[in-house]
Design an enzyme around this catalytic site. Structure first.
Site, mmCIF file in Angstrom:
data_model
loop_
_atom_site.group_PDB
_atom_site.id
_atom_site.type_symbol
_atom_site.label_atom_id
_atom_site.label_comp_id
_atom_site.label_asym_id
_atom_site.label_seq_id
_atom_site.Cartn_x
_atom_site.Cartn_y
_atom_site.Cartn_z
ATOM 1 N N ARG A 169 80.429 104.537 -17.390
ATOM 2 C CA ARG A 169 79.599 104.606 -18.595
ATOM 3 C C ARG A 169 80.435 105.229 -19.701
ATOM 4 O O ARG A 169 80.252 106.372 -20.089
ATOM 5 C CB ARG A 169 78.334 105.444 -18.355
ATOM 6 C CG ARG A 169 77.371 104.876 -17.358
ATOM 7 C CD ARG A 169 76.450 103.786 -17.876
ATOM 8 N NE ARG A 169 77.006 102.455 -17.952
ATOM 9 C CZ ARG A 169 76.283 101.360 -18.221
ATOM 10 N NH1 ARG A 169 74.997 101.437 -18.444
ATOM 11 N NH2 ARG A 169 76.855 100.179 -18.295
ATOM 12 N N ASP A 228 61.367 102.503 -25.393
ATOM 13 C CA ASP A 228 61.953 101.968 -24.166
ATOM 14 C C ASP A 228 61.461 102.927 -23.088
ATOM 15 O O ASP A 228 62.011 104.009 -22.904
ATOM 16 C CB ASP A 228 63.478 101.943 -24.248
ATOM 17 C CG ASP A 228 64.092 101.443 -22.945
ATOM 18 O OD1 ASP A 228 63.387 101.436 -21.918
ATOM 19 O OD2 ASP A 228 65.267 101.073 -22.949
ATOM 20 N N LYS A 233 62.890 100.811 -12.336
ATOM 21 C CA LYS A 233 63.255 102.232 -12.254
ATOM 22 C C LYS A 233 62.017 103.038 -11.834
ATOM 23 O O LYS A 233 61.654 103.046 -10.670
ATOM 24 C CB LYS A 233 63.821 102.708 -13.597
ATOM 25 C CG LYS A 233 65.225 102.192 -13.889
ATOM 26 C CD LYS A 233 65.267 100.792 -14.387
ATOM 27 C CE LYS A 233 66.617 100.385 -14.936
ATOM 28 N NZ LYS A 233 66.673 98.954 -15.269
ATOM 29 N N PHE A 237 71.587 101.487 -25.876
ATOM 30 C CA PHE A 237 71.658 101.029 -24.495
ATOM 31 C C PHE A 237 72.211 99.613 -24.535
ATOM 32 O O PHE A 237 71.903 98.841 -25.443
ATOM 33 C CB PHE A 237 70.321 101.101 -23.746
ATOM 34 C CG PHE A 237 70.520 100.793 -22.298
ATOM 35 C CD1 PHE A 237 71.199 101.680 -21.482
ATOM 36 C CD2 PHE A 237 70.121 99.575 -21.762
ATOM 37 C CE1 PHE A 237 71.477 101.373 -20.155
ATOM 38 C CE2 PHE A 237 70.396 99.260 -20.435
ATOM 39 C CZ PHE A 237 71.072 100.161 -19.628
ATOM 40 N N THR A 238 73.029 99.283 -23.554
ATOM 41 C CA THR A 238 73.804 98.032 -23.566
ATOM 42 C C THR A 238 72.951 96.791 -23.851
ATOM 43 O O THR A 238 73.192 96.071 -24.817
ATOM 44 C CB THR A 238 74.508 97.872 -22.208
ATOM 45 O OG1 THR A 238 73.530 98.002 -21.184
ATOM 46 C CG2 THR A 238 75.577 98.945 -22.024
ATOM 47 N N PHE A 263 81.201 95.104 -19.236
ATOM 48 C CA PHE A 263 81.365 96.004 -18.089
ATOM 49 C C PHE A 263 80.896 95.379 -16.780
ATOM 50 O O PHE A 263 81.379 95.735 -15.721
ATOM 51 C CB PHE A 263 80.575 97.305 -18.343
ATOM 52 C CG PHE A 263 79.144 97.028 -18.692
ATOM 53 C CD1 PHE A 263 78.190 96.940 -17.719
ATOM 54 C CD2 PHE A 263 78.769 96.802 -20.013
ATOM 55 C CE1 PHE A 263 76.873 96.630 -18.030
ATOM 56 C CE2 PHE A 263 77.451 96.497 -20.341
ATOM 57 C CZ PHE A 263 76.507 96.400 -19.336
ATOM 58 N N TYR A 267 49.196 79.553 -10.695
ATOM 59 C CA TYR A 267 50.103 79.431 -11.843
ATOM 60 C C TYR A 267 49.575 80.239 -13.018
ATOM 61 O O TYR A 267 50.334 80.886 -13.738
ATOM 62 C CB TYR A 267 50.260 77.957 -12.262
ATOM 63 C CG TYR A 267 51.332 77.794 -13.311
ATOM 64 C CD1 TYR A 267 52.665 77.619 -12.939
ATOM 65 C CD2 TYR A 267 51.024 77.862 -14.672
ATOM 66 C CE1 TYR A 267 53.659 77.512 -13.894
ATOM 67 C CE2 TYR A 267 52.016 77.764 -15.632
ATOM 68 C CZ TYR A 267 53.332 77.591 -15.245
ATOM 69 O OH TYR A 267 54.321 77.493 -16.191
HETATM 70 C C1 P61 Z 1 70.715 100.818 -15.054
HETATM 71 F F1 P61 Z 1 75.054 98.929 -16.320
HETATM 72 N N1 P61 Z 1 69.201 99.871 -16.596
HETATM 73 O O1 P61 Z 1 70.549 101.919 -15.638
HETATM 74 P P1 P61 Z 1 66.673 95.588 -16.783
HETATM 75 N N2 P61 Z 1 66.545 100.102 -20.804
HETATM 76 C C2 P61 Z 1 67.066 101.078 -20.049
HETATM 77 C C3 P61 Z 1 67.683 100.752 -18.862
HETATM 78 O O2 P61 Z 1 68.203 101.715 -18.108
HETATM 79 C C4 P61 Z 1 67.753 99.381 -18.440
HETATM 80 C C5 P61 Z 1 67.162 98.405 -19.280
HETATM 81 C C6 P61 Z 1 66.572 98.797 -20.453
HETATM 82 C C7 P61 Z 1 70.021 99.649 -15.585
HETATM 83 C C8 P61 Z 1 70.449 98.279 -15.117
HETATM 84 C C9 P61 Z 1 71.630 97.940 -15.952
HETATM 85 O O3 P61 Z 1 74.551 98.288 -18.847
HETATM 86 C C10 P61 Z 1 73.638 98.018 -17.867
HETATM 87 O O4 P61 Z 1 65.454 95.571 -15.932
HETATM 88 C C11 P61 Z 1 66.994 102.479 -20.520
HETATM 89 O O5 P61 Z 1 67.907 95.973 -16.056
HETATM 90 O O6 P61 Z 1 66.838 94.315 -17.540
HETATM 91 C C12 P61 Z 1 68.437 99.014 -17.269
HETATM 92 O O7 P61 Z 1 66.363 96.725 -17.847
HETATM 93 C C13 P61 Z 1 67.194 96.954 -18.920
HETATM 94 C C14 P61 Z 1 72.873 98.439 -15.641
HETATM 95 C C15 P61 Z 1 71.441 97.404 -17.210
HETATM 96 C C16 P61 Z 1 73.868 98.456 -16.582
HETATM 97 C C17 P61 Z 1 72.460 97.417 -18.161
HETATM 98 O O8 P61 Z 1 71.403 100.705 -14.037
#
Ligand code: P61
Length: 445
Positions: free
Chosen positions: A370, A203, A246, A112-113, A437, A60
């Protein structure tokens, strides 16, 4: 691991996309032939990473995998303190909660979303300070992720540095098409923010891809390794959020990294409320081990040559067929310009959403909207944002598909392009409150 790809019939796909409300996020994965929805958590782990999963220390508290991850982050990124989180947005929540006060302004190189939502939920307001070229799909600027320092200075004058807790800088700006930020811009930003005592939070989700572009495109860096460039990028910043899904080649995981001890302690206390103890933050020990190994693999030059090489290959195939895409080609995918692809549709007919649905129906290939749907609504006025970029992202998972899959994709997009007048617009029939979305539903107009 080898996975079977399932071929479906046109009738099956017609029903599947209708049942999914014309939203590719709502399709079942088993109904998809080539899945280019995202590169997030969809990459193939290496033999070393799979072995790492067997070395999970599932205590843990104080798992040895946490200390391995911490050591890797210190060595490859140079940050002092880390807190693991279940994925990137967990880290964004912690950062926003410990740094932002109500009424603060957070500049960034394009929204970013999830990042913007967490800033807003913490009482802040995001302001875009990316260079104008980033909003133009045709501009060939090699570093469309750069921050416009004049826009930032105007913002500092207007609100005062004390209302700006940090600037959020993304490496390879996702919504702009995976566009990199230059080392020169980061250095200049560091000098400007130091003068005003404003912190820089990275980020760093796709930092190795950004480093590769600096190596390839920026004068004076051609002989530098991706690893050393990654480390240099981090050196101009005060902390970072990271989605390990990623660059770091894992299916789940992330972290918050900070150099400030007090903020680290505040965030360590908060993480136990939402994620788990500060030495696992919502992850199993084995997940932390796979992420530590993935980080080491991510900064290899040969890996990055192959990874972005495949993205460039698809981009070239599409360009040769006359498909309008965002240029220069970015790091993690190809972004098709839906405004140019479907000029007969208004932005309120959701052209990128319609195009993604059409590509699935035609060929079983899953892409992501997007554009206006992703941009959401202004939280104050309730109006749609109308982004200049209305794009469909064909995102390439790392180490998964072959060049032949890219050929099939290029041919499928071309077939939809040839019949583009037939693609109709959509109307939104269900709109959720947050990150619409992901779950919104549509019907043909
Ligand atoms: C993606 F449609 N990205 O690109 P988490 N920062 C950045 C990202 O690209 C990101 C996160 C933070 C995704 C997944 C995703 O609107 C969307 O590990 C530059 O996904 O929590 C994630 O990291 C967040 C798809 C996220 C989306 C948000 O496909």
């Amino acid at each position: 691991m080898v996975e079977l790809l399932k071929m479906t019939t046109p009738a099956q796909r017609k029903k599947a996309i209708k049942d999914a409300g014309y939203n590719t996020f709502l399709l079942r994965s088993e109904d998809v032939y080539i899945d280019l929805l995202t590169d997030s958590g969809t990459s193939a782990m290496s033999d070393a990473q799979w072995s790492g999963l067997m070395l999970g220390d599932e205590a843990y508290a104080g798992s040895k995998n946490f200390y391995h991850l911490e050591a890797v982050v210190r060595k490859y990124y140079g940050y002092k303190y880390i807190i693991p989180t279940h994925q990137g947005r967990g880290a964004e929540n912690l950062l926003s909660q410990v740094m932002i006060r109500k009424g603060d302004v957070i500049p960034g190189n394009m929204y970013f979303t999830t990042t913007r939502l967490h800033q807003e939920l913490a009482g802040g307001r995001f302001v875009d300070v990316i260079i104008d070229e980033a909003h133009d799909p045709e501009s060939l600027h090699p570093f469309k992720g750069d921050i416009d320092l004049n826009k930032l200075e105007v913002l500092i004058k207007k609100h005062g540095a004390e209302r700006i807790p940090y600037i959020c800088v993304a490496t390879t700006v996702n919504m702009a098409g995976g566009q990199p930020v230059s080392m020169a811009n980061l250095k200049a930003l560091r000098a400007l923010t130091a003068k005003h005592e404003i912190k820089i939070m990275l980020d760093m989700t796709r930092i190795a891809e950004n480093a590769w572009f600096i190596q390839q495109r920026e004068k004076g860096y051609a002989r530098r390794s991706v690893a050393s460039l990654v480390r240099e990028i981090c050196s101009y910043t005060d902390g970072a959020t990271f989605s390990g899904k990623k660059d770091a080649l894992v299916n789940i995981g992330g972290f918050l990294a900070l150099n400030d001890k007090d903020k680290f302690e505040e965030a360590s206390n908060l993480v136990v409320v939402y994620e788990g103890l500060h030495t696992y933050g919502g992850l199993a020990g084995r997940d932390m081990e796979a992420m530590a190994i993935g980080i080491i693999e991510s900064v290899r030059d040969d890996h990055m040559d192959a990874r972005i090489g495949q993205v460039l290959y698809l981009g070239d195939e599409l360009s040769e067929r006359g498909i309008p895409i965002v240029k220069p080609i970015g790091g993690h995918g190809i972004f098709v310009d839906a405004k140019k692809f479907l000029p007969h549709l208004k932005q309120t007919d959701f052209p990128a959403q319609a195009l993604a649905a059409e590509l699935y129906e035609d060929a079983g290939i899953r892409a992501m909207e997007r554009g206006i749907v992703s941009a959401g609504r202004n939280s104050k006025t309730g109006d749609h944002y109308f982004p200049k970029l209305e794009l469909v992202r064909l995102t390439i998972p790392r180490r998964v598909y072959t060049q032949a899959h890219m050929d099939v994709t290029a041919e499928a997009v071309k077939a939809v392009y040839d019949a583009r007048e037939q693609t109709q617009g959509l109307q939104m029939v269900y709109e959720p409150a947050y990150l619409r979305f992901f779950q919104a539903r549509f019907e043909p107009l």
